[in-house]
Scaffold this active site. Structure first.
Site, short mmCIF file in Angstrom:
data_model
loop_
_atom_site.label_atom_id
_atom_site.label_comp_id
_atom_site.label_asym_id
_atom_site.label_seq_id
_atom_site.Cartn_x
_atom_site.Cartn_y
_atom_site.Cartn_z
CG ASP A 1 36.83 24.97 -9.46
OD1 ASP A 1 37.24 23.84 -9.79
OD2 ASP A 1 36.04 25.17 -8.53
N PRO B 1 17.02 40.16 -13.32
CG PRO B 1 15.33 40.34 -14.93
CD PRO B 1 15.58 39.92 -13.52
CD GLU C 1 6.05 42.56 -16.19
OE1 GLU C 1 6.86 43.17 -16.91
OE2 GLU C 1 5.50 41.49 -16.52
NE ARG D 1 32.01 24.07 -6.73
CZ ARG D 1 33.25 24.01 -7.17
NH1 ARG D 1 33.98 25.11 -7.24
NH2 ARG D 1 33.78 22.86 -7.52
#
Length: 242
Positions: free
Chosen positions: A168, A88, A115, A153
């Site tokens: 896209d 994160p 953690e 992809r």
């Protein structure tokens, strides 16, 4: 492309790897996945991969030894791979990053739990730290699946239609235009007339305008990096004012 995935839960990837585009990419030989349970590289009696943090605090921290040994195993005889830490704290993931990673021959994903990671993993093994959003998941597996899918992809011939990936959303810097299929009249809801006109010039102009409108009204933050004409920028200002 070879992709090694270091995870404590390799079974989570089985469904993803055996369906749709990722399965097709393997059948074409464009993509070779390798699931590595780094618990198998532990040297302690109880196969523990985590320990209490120095200095105290809540939670457990992934120890360096199993991950260092697993990385050394999968990189033996290999050129320098990109080692991606799903975290994160990493840089926000986007299509530009997917296109960058799709040019590599070897990627390694580290999927953590608990953690966090011992900082020596981050400092000595990792080339890229990636976050798929400002929220916390139980582990790095779901994020790694998302990144892997978006990269694979883009590999040559994987999608079949060479124009699919460049058109896209995000690939052009704008969100994609609306799509319609048959029937032209569904419960009184009509397909835009321009799309059935056969005039490809008008169709492309309509699609460009719709793509620009969607981006301006839904994701205006993307426009700062988009290549727009002066006329298009004026139109965006008008929509935003209205």
């Amino acid at each position: 492309m070879k992709i090694d995935i270091l995870t404590l839960f390799p079974e989570m990837f089985e469904g993803v790897l055996n369906h749709s585009i990722l399965k097709r990419a393997q059948e074409l030989g464009a993509f070779q996945p390798n699931l590595v349970n780094f618990r198998e590289f532990t040297t302690n009696k109880h196969k523990k991969v985590d320990d209490y943090p120095y200095g105290g605090g809540a939670g457990m921290v992934l120890a360096p030894q199993p991950i260092f040994d697993a990385i050394e195993h999968v990189t033996e005889g290999s050129a320098k791979p990109r080692v991606i830490l799903m975290c994160p704290q990493g840089e926000p993931y986007n299509q530009k990053k997917a296109e960058e990673l799709a040019k590599e021959e070897h990627l390694i994903f580290i999927c953590g739990h608990y953690e966090g990671y011992d900082e020596r993993i981050r400092e000595n093994l990792v080339t890229d730290e990636i976050s798929i959003g400002d929220y916390v998941l139980t582990g790095g597996e779901i994020g790694a699946m998302a990144v892997m899918d978006s990269v694979v992809r883009l590999l040559p011939d994987v999608l079949g239609n060479a124009s699919s990936a460049p058109e896209d959303s995000f690939s052009t810097g704008l969100l994609e235009h609306p799509h319609y299929t048959r029937p032209a009249d569904f419960r009184g809801m009509q397909v835009p007339e321009v799309l059935t006109s056969g005039d490809h010039g008008k169709i492309e102009a309509w699609r460009r305008e719709q793509s620009l409108y969607r981006t301006a009204t839904r994701r205006p933050d993307l426009l700062s990096d988009a290549e727009l004409s002066d006329k298009e920028r004026d139109q965006v200002k008008k929509w935003q004012k209205d």
